[in-house]
Design a protein around this motif. Structure first.
Motif, mmCIF file in Angstrom:
data_model
loop_
_atom_site.group_PDB
_atom_site.id
_atom_site.type_symbol
_atom_site.label_atom_id
_atom_site.label_comp_id
_atom_site.label_asym_id
_atom_site.label_seq_id
_atom_site.Cartn_x
_atom_site.Cartn_y
_atom_site.Cartn_z
ATOM 1 N N UNK A 114 0.843 -1.200 0.000
ATOM 2 C CA UNK A 114 0.000 0.000 0.000
ATOM 3 C C UNK A 114 0.879 1.250 0.000
ATOM 4 N N UNK A 115 0.591 2.153 -0.886
ATOM 5 C CA UNK A 115 1.341 3.415 -0.948
ATOM 6 C C UNK A 115 2.606 3.355 -1.782
ATOM 7 N N UNK A 116 2.849 2.262 -2.500
ATOM 8 C CA UNK A 116 4.117 2.135 -3.224
ATOM 9 C C UNK A 116 4.242 3.094 -4.414
ATOM 10 N N UNK A 117 3.117 3.666 -4.832
ATOM 11 C CA UNK A 117 3.180 4.601 -5.965
ATOM 12 C C UNK A 117 3.031 6.059 -5.537
ATOM 13 N N UNK A 118 3.111 6.321 -4.236
ATOM 14 C CA UNK A 118 2.986 7.705 -3.764
ATOM 15 C C UNK A 118 4.159 8.554 -4.262
ATOM 16 N N UNK A 119 3.922 9.844 -4.442
ATOM 17 C CA UNK A 119 5.055 10.737 -4.738
ATOM 18 C C UNK A 119 6.070 10.673 -3.589
ATOM 19 N N UNK A 120 7.346 10.589 -3.939
ATOM 20 C CA UNK A 120 8.380 10.456 -2.915
ATOM 21 C C UNK A 120 8.799 9.008 -2.701
ATOM 22 N N UNK A 121 8.153 8.092 -3.412
ATOM 23 C CA UNK A 121 8.518 6.672 -3.334
ATOM 24 C C UNK A 121 8.999 6.256 -4.720
ATOM 25 N N UNK A 122 10.141 5.599 -4.795
ATOM 26 C CA UNK A 122 10.646 5.241 -6.117
ATOM 27 C C UNK A 122 11.653 4.103 -6.058
ATOM 28 N N UNK A 123 11.896 3.541 -7.223
ATOM 29 C CA UNK A 123 12.993 2.597 -7.375
ATOM 30 C C UNK A 123 14.206 3.349 -7.899
ATOM 31 N N UNK A 124 15.304 2.625 -8.128
ATOM 32 C CA UNK A 124 16.494 3.309 -8.635
ATOM 33 C C UNK A 124 17.174 2.441 -9.680
ATOM 34 N N UNK A 125 17.017 2.840 -10.935
ATOM 35 C CA UNK A 125 17.606 2.056 -12.017
ATOM 36 C C UNK A 125 18.106 2.938 -13.155
ATOM 37 N N UNK A 126 17.283 3.904 -13.560
ATOM 38 C CA UNK A 126 17.583 4.653 -14.783
ATOM 39 C C UNK A 126 18.040 6.081 -14.496
ATOM 40 N N UNK A 127 18.468 6.741 -15.542
ATOM 41 C CA UNK A 127 18.828 8.153 -15.411
ATOM 42 C C UNK A 127 17.611 8.975 -14.976
#
Lengths: 444, 445
Positions: A114-127
């Motif tokens: 729950x909440x994984x798509x909130x602004x301020x939540x992200x993964x780290x892979x690309x530029x």
């Protein structure tokens, strides 16, 4: 004339293009939506930390591509048509190909929190993720990282470099112990804590909570603890980026299914790097390799095949390396996190906890099968030869000096390692041999 | 289960304290700089010692306080954080201001030394201690230069590279040769009425040491020391240099002994990443540096011809060459541009584009040396830290990512590529020349 179109300008796609160009005059086009030019994904962290700028992460100057007859197209591919051999771009452009290489890389995992798509939540892979992280972490007081793998520790180092306090949620009992034996994993625990990072082991994410503006405010762990934060990095692994391929006739599983020659189910279509799932006949699980090195080796192998010299992808004796904050790590061969029945291991650790060496060997003939090393640099070629030649543990220990790759004047640990062995095996004391002179001038 | 945890508030607090301490230290450096500038106005005339303490003393003390704070703040390791985000180290306005100031200082030093009169008088007490005479602009320069190397060298040893014995020992060597051989000994010689000779500078860098005028002067100097100096200079240039370079590469000089390299690797360290890595820059470098080498060889040859023929044929020509070289290369290039442009073009502009000694050493290193940077198999991740932090502008990654050893004329063997590599791929080595250039590290078969 043949036209090779490569989707993805990462290490696999670019290595394939360069390999093809070495022996073939065919037309080559690389398409990427991420950047104009090839850059080193492994260096993204250093841009955030200010060690480098984006331009420094480009391994080749911009003139390189034209000079080598490699066309670059910036944009996203929308559709792959394998019957009529073309790709369609988002902007409507049609690009015909006679051979197609899929090198589309990975995407960060999310597990439906729950909440994984909130602004301020992200993964780290690309530029793009890096740019987003720059915005997301501006002015925050606290950050949470979920997932203790290689990307997680990089993000921790990044945030730490800006003095942003970090809480690091790691599912495992010790850091990365799904890969590393306990001693090594604990060494990394200590390294993380020593850097002032709040490491929460055996702790999982339950949900992410928004503030009144809908931005991330806090996370709740599986211990029902609420930790307030302005940023959450989800670094719980990656999966092949194949959404584009799924709508085509190319067979996919978890990734793009390929054989040992990195050929897909459709003739003239290949896949390499993170996105490829190599079918392993007779094994329950196919192989997906998501490392820089394997990406490069797959690119080289598939490049030869595309250029006309059909080549099986063989990754050779496994190796990998990483850096956990200030702790350097190399591994050769195979070291299981939980000891295998057929194997024993020799482990030495410096009393300061900053240097360690593990050598795994077969019980039956003492042949060395794997090496983990921390805080000491070892010579790739020498370690590889030991494993290939099935040298016994005692041979490796007495010849340790041959493998040292630390800079001049660094403290050497070979004698300490030997002493450790001798203490445990008083009936079979070893003596460290002098460093063997390089081949060529003196042979053994 | 929380196996390991640290009290977070405590940690943040201690970080803040250290941050404050570091700022306090830097504040003292700033205050010292202010006193130094005030001294230029003549305020120091009546109390030079007090002003040395207020300026250099505060700067040194402040620097060491900030070193202490940095040591406490972070465990040892490569921490190039924010280098490309700060104005000072990323060619921002602060860098330009510093660049203009240092360039201005060199111009004044060479051509308007009168403007530095108050500073020169301020360091008189030091000069009297050393050679019982008044200071001049060159004493002032040598003094500042040495202080800069000592303070910033301490930073290398105590803070930045404290995890690397190679860097620590190398930096100590630079500090030793600068202080002893490029500062104390020449002035002590002066006190003893001997020629002020620099034993660590040789032709063609110290070009006039093999000019007939200098040689005649030294030979005619009473006592044996002058003769020894001529002998020393010739042996170092023609014998010791090739032999040492054969064994160790040009690094034995450029990053262990030389004062130009010494300043670059200490005071200049925050700017090492600014060197241009483009292929164009490499081409320019080769054209320029070998031209300078040819220039000084021709100049020296002409002077000797002129000397042999007693000035009958080549008198004005050779003098013209000598003057042009002295102005364009000796002063403008090595000083004004070489150091003044640190914050804009990186630290080794002179060493890379202009130094004839580096050119000579480079030819030896490329073709007659056991030195190379070994690439460790296929472990390069092409991140670019090595190239970025190469002060000589070598695109180290170009070789490393191909698994190829690095054998380049310009490499000064500072060892920083190896230090910043996050995968331990690079190592400076002296070894058999067989397979020295080889791809995929055939060093060990």
């Amino acid at each position: 004339m043949d036209h090779l179109v490569i989707i993805g300008n990462g290490i696999s796609g670019v290595t394939a293009a360069r390999t093809v160009r070495k022996t073939s005059k065919m037309k080559i086009t690389i398409i990427s939506g991420e950047t104009d030019h090839f850059f080193s994904r492994t260096a993204l962290m250093y841009i955030y930390m200010g060690h480098m700028k984006y331009e420094h992460t480009k391994p080749y100057e911009d003139w390189f591509w034209e000079k080598n007859g490699i066309n670059l197209i910036k944009g996203w591919v929308e559709k792959i048509d394998t019957d009529n051999k073309y790709v369609e771009m988002k902007d409507g452009r049609i690009i015909n190909w006679s051979k197609l290489l899929l090198a589309t890389g990975s995407q960060p995992n999310k597990f439906g929190w729950p909440g994984q798509d909130l602004p301020g939540v992200q993964g780290f892979y690309s530029l793009q993720d890096l740019e987003l992280m720059e915005q997301n972490t501006a002015g925050i007081d606290h950050a949470i990282i979920v997932g203790g793998g290689l990307i997680g520790i990089e993000v921790a180092e990044m945030l730490h470099s800006r003095n942003i306090p970090v809480t690091f949620l790691v599912r495992e009992n010790n850091f990365w112990d799904i890969i590393l034996p306990e001693e090594e994993a604990k060494m990394i625990n200590r390294e993380i804590v020593e850097h002032g990072i709040d490491l929460r082991l055996a702790t999982e994410l339950k949900e992410i909570l928004p503030d009144k503006n809908g931005r991330v405010r806090a996370v709740v762990t599986d211990k029902d603890e609420e930790i307030s934060c302005g940023f959450v990095a989800l670094t719980v692994g990656v999966h092949p980026n194949i959404s584009l391929v799924k709508n085509s006739k190319i067979e996919t599983g978890r990734g793009v299914l390929v054989n040992d020659f990195l050929e897909t189910s459709v003739p003239d279509v290949y896949a390499a790097g993170d996105c490829a799932e190599i079918i392993v006949p007779g094994e329950a699980r196919n192989r997906i390799e998501q490392l820089w090195y394997t990406g490069r080796m797959q690119g080289e192998s598939v490049g030869k095949t595309i250029a006309g010299k059909r080549t099986k992808y063989e990754r050779g004796i496994w190796f990998n390396s990483a850096k956990f904050l200030d702790l350097e790590y190399q591994t050769y061969g195979f070291v299981s996190n939980i000891p295998l029945e057929s194997e024993n291991s020799f482990y030495w650790e410096h009393e300061n906890g900053k240097h360690a060496l593990r050598i795994v060997y077969k019980k039956e003939n003492r042949a060395v099968t794997g090496i983990n090393v921390f805080g000491i640099r070892m010579r790739h070629k020498v370690c590889e030869n030991w494993i290939r030649e099935r040298r016994p543990l005692e041979y490796v220990l007495t010849h340790l000096r041959d493998a040292n790759f630390d800079p001049e004047f660094f403290k050497r640990h070979e004698q300490a390692v030997i002493d450790h062995y001798n203490k445990k095996n008083p009936q079979n004391k070893l003596q460290l041999r002098r460093r063997r002179l390089p081949a060529g001038l003196f042979s053994e | 289960m929380q196996l390991i945890q640290i009290n977070e508030t405590e940690l943040t607090l201690s970080h803040q304290k250290l941050g404050t301490l570091k700022k306090a230290g830097l504040g003292l450096v700033g205050l010292g700089t202010l006193f130094l500038l005030l001294a230029l106005t003549g305020l120091a005339t009546n109390s030079p010692v007090l002003f040395i303490v207020l300026s250099l003393g505060l700067m040194t003390g402040g620097a060491f306080i900030s070193f202490y704070a940095q040591r406490k703040e972070e465990p040892p390791g490569i921490k190039n954080n924010q280098i490309w985000q700060k104005s000072f180290t990323a060619r921002g306005s602060a860098a330009w201001i510093l660049g203009v100031a240092v360039t201005g200082f060199y111009i004044v030093l060479y051509w308007f030394p009168d403007l530095l009169e108050h500073w020169i008088r301020m360091v008189d007490p030091v000069a009297y201690v050393l050679y019982n005479g008044p200071a001049d602009q060159w004493f002032l320069y040598g003094f500042f230069y040495t202080v800069a190397i000592l303070i910033m060298g301490s930073r290398m040893i105590l803070v930045k590279y404290r995890h690397s014995n190679y860097q620590k020992i190398r930096t100590a060597s630079i500090m030793f040769f600068q202080t002893g051989f490029a500062f104390l000994i020449p002035f002590v010689l002066k006190a003893l009425n001997q020629p002020d000779f620099y034993f660590t500078y040789f032709w063609p860098l110290k070009y006039d040491y093999l000019f007939p005028g200098t040689v005649d002067y030294l030979l005619s100097h009473p006592g044996g020391l002058g003769v020894f100096m001529v002998f020393w200079g010739a042996v170092m240039t023609f014998l010791a240099t090739p032999v040492l370079t054969w064994f160790f590469g040009k690094r034995w000089y450029c990053s262990w002994v030389c004062g130009c390299g010494g300043l670059a690797n200490t005071a200049g360290d925050p700017f090492r990443q600014l060197s241009d890595k483009s292929l164009t820059a490499w081409k320019t470098e080769r054209r320029m540096i070998y031209s300078v080498l040819v220039f000084i060889i021709v100049t020296t040859a002409l002077l000797w011809l002129n000397s042999i023929y007693s000035g009958s044929v080549l008198g004005s020509l050779s003098q013209g060459f000598k003057k042009t070289y002295g102005f364009a290369i000796g002063a403008m290039f090595s000083g004004v541009i070489g150091v003044g442009f640190y914050p804009i073009m990186g630290t080794r502009v002179w060493c890379r584009f202009g130094c004839p000694m580096a050119a000579y050493l480079g030819i030896l290193q490329k073709f007659f040396s056991r030195f190379r940077i070994t690439t460790n198999g296929g472990q390069c991740i092409s991140c670019g830290n090595c190239s970025t932090y190469c002060e000589m502008g070598i695109d180290v990654r170009w070789y490393a990512q191909r698994g190829e050893n690095i054998v380049r004329a310009s490499c000064v063997g500072c060892g920083v590529c190896s230090a910043v590599c996050p995968r331990g791929v690079l190592n400076l080595e002296n070894g058999p020349r067989e397979n020295r250039f080889s791809i995929l590290n055939a060093f060990y078969k």
